[in-house]
Design a protein around this motif. Structure first.
Motif, PDB file in Angstrom:
ATOM      1  N   GLU A  62       0.612  -1.219  -0.004  1.00  0.00           N
ATOM      2  CA  GLU A  62      -0.192   0.450   0.157  1.00  0.00           C
ATOM      3  C   GLU A  62       0.496   1.792  -0.124  1.00  0.00           C
ATOM      4  OE1 GLU A  62      -3.806  -0.445   2.692  1.00  0.00           O
ATOM      5  OE2 GLU A  62      -2.493  -1.415   3.497  1.00  0.00           O
ATOM      6  N   LEU A  63       0.373   2.415  -0.940  1.00  0.00           N
ATOM      7  CA  LEU A  63       1.661   3.419  -0.977  1.00  0.00           C
ATOM      8  C   LEU A  63       0.829   5.081  -0.789  1.00  0.00           C
ATOM      9  CD1 LEU A  63       3.362   2.003  -3.655  1.00  0.00           C
ATOM     10  CD2 LEU A  63       4.069   2.098  -1.597  1.00  0.00           C
ATOM     11  N   VAL A  64       0.954   6.510  -0.257  1.00  0.00           N
ATOM     12  CA  VAL A  64       0.712   7.170  -0.452  1.00  0.00           C
ATOM     13  C   VAL A  64       0.825   8.249  -0.809  1.00  0.00           C
ATOM     14  CG1 VAL A  64      -0.546   8.670   1.331  1.00  0.00           C
ATOM     15  CG2 VAL A  64      -0.391   5.786   2.210  1.00  0.00           C
ATOM     16  N   ASP A  65      -0.088   8.586  -1.764  1.00  0.00           N
ATOM     17  CA  ASP A  65       1.216  10.004  -2.426  1.00  0.00           C
ATOM     18  C   ASP A  65       0.601  11.090  -0.990  1.00  0.00           C
ATOM     19  OD1 ASP A  65       1.998  12.369  -3.356  1.00  0.00           O
ATOM     20  OD2 ASP A  65       0.962  11.640  -5.586  1.00  0.00           O
ATOM     21  N   VAL A  66       1.975  11.486  -0.845  1.00  0.00           N
ATOM     22  CA  VAL A  66       1.952  12.651   0.342  1.00  0.00           C
ATOM     23  C   VAL A  66       2.262  13.508  -0.121  1.00  0.00           C
ATOM     24  CG1 VAL A  66       4.289  10.948   1.545  1.00  0.00           C
ATOM     25  CG2 VAL A  66       4.983  12.784  -0.290  1.00  0.00           C
ATOM     26  N   HIS A  67       2.288  14.468  -1.716  1.00  0.00           N
ATOM     27  CA  HIS A  67       1.719  15.680  -1.562  1.00  0.00           C
ATOM     28  C   HIS A  67       0.188  15.342  -2.226  1.00  0.00           C
ATOM     29  CE1 HIS A  67       1.109  19.306  -3.738  1.00  0.00           C
ATOM     30  NE2 HIS A  67       0.902  18.659  -4.937  1.00  0.00           N
ATOM     31  N   THR A  68      -0.497  14.136  -2.878  1.00  0.00           N
ATOM     32  CA  THR A  68      -2.019  14.533  -2.869  1.00  0.00           C
ATOM     33  C   THR A  68      -2.870  14.143  -1.701  1.00  0.00           C
ATOM     34  OG1 THR A  68      -1.917  12.296  -4.441  1.00  0.00           O
ATOM     35  CG2 THR A  68      -1.913  15.088  -5.118  1.00  0.00           C
ATOM     36  N   MET A  69      -2.266  12.979  -1.356  1.00  0.00           N
ATOM     37  CA  MET A  69      -3.332  11.508  -0.242  1.00  0.00           C
ATOM     38  C   MET A  69      -3.806  11.077  -0.728  1.00  0.00           C
ATOM     39  SD  MET A  69      -1.453  13.067   2.356  1.00  0.00           S
ATOM     40  CE  MET A  69      -2.012  11.379   3.563  1.00  0.00           C
ATOM     41  N   GLY A  70      -3.609  10.635  -2.292  1.00  0.00           N
ATOM     42  CA  GLY A  70      -4.253   9.538  -3.203  1.00  0.00           C
ATOM     43  C   GLY A  70      -3.797   8.273  -2.480  1.00  0.00           C
ATOM     44  N   ARG A  71      -4.223   7.662  -2.653  1.00  0.00           N
ATOM     45  CA  ARG A  71      -3.692   6.107  -2.312  1.00  0.00           C
ATOM     46  C   ARG A  71      -3.417   4.838  -3.254  1.00  0.00           C
ATOM     47  NH1 ARG A  71      -7.334   5.389   2.963  1.00  0.00           N
ATOM     48  NH2 ARG A  71      -5.661   5.983   4.932  1.00  0.00           N
ATOM     49  N   SER A  72      -2.452   4.060  -3.563  1.00  0.00           N
ATOM     50  CA  SER A  72      -2.177   2.485  -4.683  1.00  0.00           C
ATOM     51  C   SER A  72      -2.054   1.607  -3.406  1.00  0.00           C
ATOM     52  CB  SER A  72      -1.150   2.870  -5.353  1.00  0.00           C
ATOM     53  OG  SER A  72      -1.893   4.400  -5.725  1.00  0.00           O
ATOM     54  N   LEU A  73      -2.809   0.575  -3.717  1.00  0.00           N
ATOM     55  CA  LEU A  73      -2.903  -1.033  -3.567  1.00  0.00           C
ATOM     56  C   LEU A  73      -2.229  -1.757  -4.651  1.00  0.00           C
ATOM     57  CD1 LEU A  73      -4.325  -2.733  -1.185  1.00  0.00           C
ATOM     58  CD2 LEU A  73      -5.834  -3.255  -2.110  1.00  0.00           C
ATOM     59  N   TYR A  74      -1.473  -2.522  -4.277  1.00  0.00           N
ATOM     60  CA  TYR A  74      -0.830  -3.973  -4.950  1.00  0.00           C
ATOM     61  C   TYR A  74      -0.712  -4.648  -4.655  1.00  0.00           C
ATOM     62  CZ  TYR A  74       0.307   0.168  -8.177  1.00  0.00           C
ATOM     63  OH  TYR A  74       0.419   1.303  -8.680  1.00  0.00           O
ATOM     64  N   VAL A  75      -1.223  -5.937  -5.177  1.00  0.00           N
ATOM     65  CA  VAL A  75      -1.967  -7.248  -4.320  1.00  0.00           C
ATOM     66  C   VAL A  75      -1.568  -8.799  -5.222  1.00  0.00           C
ATOM     67  CG1 VAL A  75      -3.172  -9.035  -2.987  1.00  0.00           C
ATOM     68  CG2 VAL A  75      -3.898  -6.860  -2.410  1.00  0.00           C
ATOM     69  N   THR A  76      -0.270  -9.535  -4.857  1.00  0.00           N
ATOM     70  CA  THR A  76       0.111 -10.121  -5.615  1.00  0.00           C
ATOM     71  C   THR A  76      -0.190 -11.476  -5.313  1.00  0.00           C
ATOM     72  OG1 THR A  76       2.125  -9.050  -5.814  1.00  0.00           O
ATOM     73  CG2 THR A  76       2.521 -11.054  -6.348  1.00  0.00           C
ATOM     74  N   CYS A  77      -0.714 -12.554  -6.123  1.00  0.00           N
ATOM     75  CA  CYS A  77      -1.251 -14.098  -5.814  1.00  0.00           C
ATOM     76  C   CYS A  77      -0.176 -14.754  -6.311  1.00  0.00           C
ATOM     77  CB  CYS A  77      -2.358 -13.518  -6.169  1.00  0.00           C
ATOM     78  SG  CYS A  77      -3.552 -12.490  -5.607  1.00  0.00           S
TER      79      CYS A  77
END
Length: 218
Positions: A27-42
């Protein structure tokens, strides 16, 4: 309207119910916009998630890009939710892309012989046949290849991926559950099928083990 935390919880629960072999989450957070990204690897069911992989075998990565404005909406309640619903309705009128959705990308391993052959049309037909019985396949299947050309060398097919989209029309429980269930069901069916068609090279060296930790927010 569901929050980011609720959305991720529904996704992880759907995957766990289908006993999907989750190997890594990020899980990543953009410290400028506070948008979020999620990556789940299977990985496929029979692949050891703690194995020493340098180049992983067949794997599927679920990704989600959560816009910062959706966090604002979830924090400020009904007035902002009403405004968002109006925005979504307007986008539909203009036939623009969905506001939010999951992206599922399969990374298909290639043997040294397949890389050297660089027969992209053959590999493409093979992939289409494997996905032929999945829903919305005519408009929802992107096959991407990376070809490497060296000076005085034959071309090499170095990467082959397949991407599918799972849009979320509105952040409501039934619609999100529909999307997460569809992802889990497809992975349950397609990972073993693709693993048989694209087996791992036993001579490949491995990656450092990645320990799967359930996201604390889920």
């Amino acid at each position: 309207m569901l929050t980011y935390e609720q959305l991720i919880s529904l996704l992880i629960e759907a995957l766990e119910q289908q006993q999907i072999n989750i190997v890594h989450t990020q899980e990543l957070v953009d410290v400028h916009t506070m948008g979020r990204s999620l990556y789940v690897t299977c990985l496929a069911p029979n692949v050891d998630k703690h194995g020493n992989w340098t180049r992983p075998p067949l794997r599927a990565v679920i990704s989600l890009q959560w816009p910062a404005e959706l966090t604002v909406v979830s924090l400020h309640g009904q007035p902002m939710i009403d405004m968002l619903n109006q925005l979504v309705a307007r986008r539909r009128e203009l036939q623009q892309e969905h506001l939010l959705g999951f992206e599922l990308t399969y990374y298909l391993p290639l043997s040294q012989a397949e890389q050297a052959a660089a027969e992209l049309s053959f590999q493409t037909e093979k992939v289409i046949d494997l996905f032929a019985d999945q829903f919305d396949i005519d408009n929802n299947l992107a096959i991407n290849a990376v070809m490497r050309y060296g000076v005085d060398q034959e071309p090499m097919l170095t990467q082959l991926t397949v991407t599918r989209q799972f849009p979320i029309l509105r952040l409501e429980l039934d619609l999100v559950e529909e999307a997460t269930t569809a992802i889990a069901d497809e992975l349950h069916e397609m990972l073993p099928r693709l693993y048989t068609a694209f087996p791992a090279d036993p001579d490949e060296p491995g990656l450092d083990p990645q320990l799967y930790l359930r996201p604390p927010i889920a």
